[in-house]
Write a protein that holds these residues in place. Structure first.
Motif, PDB file in Angstrom:
ATOM      1  N   LYS A  84      -1.341  -7.191  -4.463  1.00 53.36           N
ATOM      2  CA  LYS A  84      -0.632  -8.389  -4.018  1.00 53.36           C
ATOM      3  C   LYS A  84       0.794  -8.435  -4.588  1.00 53.36           C
ATOM      4  O   LYS A  84       1.016  -8.065  -5.734  1.00 53.36           O
ATOM      5  CB  LYS A  84      -1.400  -9.628  -4.468  1.00 53.36           C
ATOM      6  N   PHE A 113     -11.875  -5.997  -4.246  1.00 59.01           N
ATOM      7  CA  PHE A 113     -11.913  -5.994  -2.782  1.00 59.01           C
ATOM      8  C   PHE A 113     -11.694  -4.573  -2.256  1.00 59.01           C
ATOM      9  O   PHE A 113     -10.723  -3.925  -2.617  1.00 59.01           O
ATOM     10  CB  PHE A 113     -10.835  -6.942  -2.250  1.00 59.01           C
ATOM     11  N   VAL A 171       0.125  -6.337   4.984  1.00 60.75           N
ATOM     12  CA  VAL A 171       0.179  -5.206   4.045  1.00 60.75           C
ATOM     13  C   VAL A 171       1.341  -4.301   4.433  1.00 60.75           C
ATOM     14  O   VAL A 171       1.379  -3.770   5.557  1.00 60.75           O
ATOM     15  CB  VAL A 171      -1.150  -4.419   4.047  1.00 60.75           C
ATOM     16  N   LEU A 202       0.867  -1.175   0.000  1.00 63.23           N
ATOM     17  CA  LEU A 202       0.000   0.000   0.000  1.00 63.23           C
ATOM     18  C   LEU A 202       0.910   1.233   0.000  1.00 63.23           C
ATOM     19  O   LEU A 202       1.791   1.354   0.850  1.00 63.23           O
ATOM     20  CB  LEU A 202      -0.886  -0.004   1.251  1.00 63.23           C
ATOM     21  N   ASP A 261      -7.821   2.461   9.021  1.00 64.08           N
ATOM     22  CA  ASP A 261      -7.008   3.608   8.611  1.00 64.08           C
ATOM     23  C   ASP A 261      -6.941   4.708   9.665  1.00 64.08           C
ATOM     24  O   ASP A 261      -5.883   5.298   9.909  1.00 64.08           O
ATOM     25  CB  ASP A 261      -7.528   4.196   7.293  1.00 64.08           C
ATOM     26  N   PHE A 274      -2.506   3.193  -2.996  1.00 64.22           N
ATOM     27  CA  PHE A 274      -2.410   2.329  -4.170  1.00 64.22           C
ATOM     28  C   PHE A 274      -1.564   1.111  -3.825  1.00 64.22           C
ATOM     29  O   PHE A 274      -0.510   1.235  -3.199  1.00 64.22           O
ATOM     30  CB  PHE A 274      -1.788   3.106  -5.328  1.00 64.22           C
TER      31      PHE A 274
HETATM   32  P1  6OG Z   1      -5.945  -5.474  -4.670  1.00 60.72           P
HETATM   33  O1  6OG Z   1      -7.225  -6.193  -4.378  1.00 60.72           O
HETATM   34  O2  6OG Z   1      -6.168  -4.099  -5.213  1.00 60.72           O
HETATM   35  O3  6OG Z   1      -5.221  -5.243  -3.265  1.00 60.72           O
HETATM   36  N1  6OG Z   1      -6.009  -3.255   1.689  1.00 60.72           N
HETATM   37  C1  6OG Z   1      -6.312  -2.479   2.741  1.00 60.72           C
HETATM   38  N2  6OG Z   1      -5.987  -1.212   2.973  1.00 60.72           N
HETATM   39  C2  6OG Z   1      -6.430  -0.677   4.129  1.00 60.72           C
HETATM   40  N3  6OG Z   1      -6.114   0.615   4.382  1.00 60.72           N
HETATM   41  N4  6OG Z   1      -7.168  -1.350   5.034  1.00 60.72           N
HETATM   42  C3  6OG Z   1      -7.509  -2.630   4.823  1.00 60.72           C
HETATM   43  O4  6OG Z   1      -8.238  -3.214   5.774  1.00 60.72           O
HETATM   44  C4  6OG Z   1      -7.075  -3.255   3.630  1.00 60.72           C
HETATM   45  N5  6OG Z   1      -7.206  -4.492   3.069  1.00 60.72           N
HETATM   46  C5  6OG Z   1      -6.554  -4.475   1.889  1.00 60.72           C
HETATM   47  C6  6OG Z   1      -4.021  -3.594   0.236  1.00 60.72           C
HETATM   48  C7  6OG Z   1      -5.897  -4.722  -2.154  1.00 60.72           C
HETATM   49  C8  6OG Z   1      -5.330  -3.384  -1.745  1.00 60.72           C
HETATM   50  O5  6OG Z   1      -6.083  -2.936  -0.618  1.00 60.72           O
HETATM   51  C9  6OG Z   1      -5.249  -2.810   0.518  1.00 60.72           C
HETATM   52  C10 6OG Z   1      -3.893  -3.427  -1.277  1.00 60.72           C
HETATM   53  O6  6OG Z   1      -3.269  -2.172  -1.554  1.00 60.72           O
HETATM   54  C11 6OG Z   1      -8.703  -4.500   5.723  1.00 60.72           C
HETATM   55  O7  6OG Z   1      -4.965  -6.281  -5.448  1.00 60.72           O
END
Ligand code: 6OG
Length: 182
Positions: free
Chosen positions: A52, A41, A106, A12, A146, A49
């Motif tokens: 995975k 998701f 992350v 991230l 966050d 941004f």
């Molecule tokens: P893609 O599905 O786009 O990766 N991510 C989260 N970010 C925050 N702030 N809080 C969460 O709480 C998150 N869960 C996942 C990580 C997902 C993107 O979303 C972030 C990745 O940058 C549960 O491949």
């Protein structure tokens, strides 16, 4: 600690620009580039941004740069690791939309310099926000974790946290600590 057995790795990136020097703006707050996620998701949430880490990525850092480019058009030139957040979900919906093993680790990077121009992509609608306005998005337009780690991130601290979610998006409990190294 960066690669833990059984944990899925994600990245991230938050691009932060210092305030001032822009006469068209009243505020001197630093600004952060966020994207409203258009699909997949976390759809609908404003976030940095990332994505995975793939087997073909040379490192977690290069994975972060690749995802930043793919989702925003920008090539980050000074990524710095600021935190690692572990996410655990208890519900089937999260399992479905994230077929990869959880927990997720992350890796959160700060970027202050990028090359290129911001573009909207299929994945993200980018928007610059004053950092002091970001808390307005804690009303349900961001992931619930966050608001807990942002203060450490924007104060340039290093941090580690573990967040347990129910029903995909409901934060049930968490631990968060400032650390001296990651
Ligand atoms: P893609 O599905 O786009 O990766 N991510 C989260 N970010 C925050 N702030 N809080 C969460 O709480 C998150 N869960 C996942 C990580 C997902 C993107 O979303 C972030 C990745 O940058 C549960 O491949």
């Amino acid at each position: 600690l960066s690669r833990r057995e059984g944990h899925k790795l994600l990245t991230l990136v938050l691009f932060v620009k210092s305030g001032g020097g822009d006469s068209s703006r009243n505020s001197h707050s630093p600004r952060v580039l966020l994207g409203r996620k258009k699909r997949g998701f976390g759809q609908g949430f404003y976030n940095g941004f990332g994505g995975k880490v793939e087997a073909s990525d040379a490192s977690i850092l290069t994975a972060a740069a690749r995802e930043m480019k793919e989702e925003s058009g920008l090539v980050p030139t000074d990524l710095a690791l600021k935190g690692v957040l572990t996410f655990i979900w208890d519900d089937a919906e999260a399992e479905q939309s994230s077929p990869n093993a959880q927990p997720w680790d992350v890796h959160v990077y700060k970027c202050t310099e990028c090359e290129g121009d911001v573009v909207e992509t299929d994945e993200m609608a980018p928007v610059w926000m004053d950092v002091d306005k970001v808390p307005e998005l804690y009303d349900g337009r961001m992931w619930e974790d966050d608001q807990h780690w942002h203060p450490l991130f924007f104060a340039d601290k290093l941090f580690r946290g573990t967040f347990h979610f129910e029903k995909t998006t409901v934060l049930k409990h968490f631990t968060l600590e400032e650390v001296s190294e990651i």
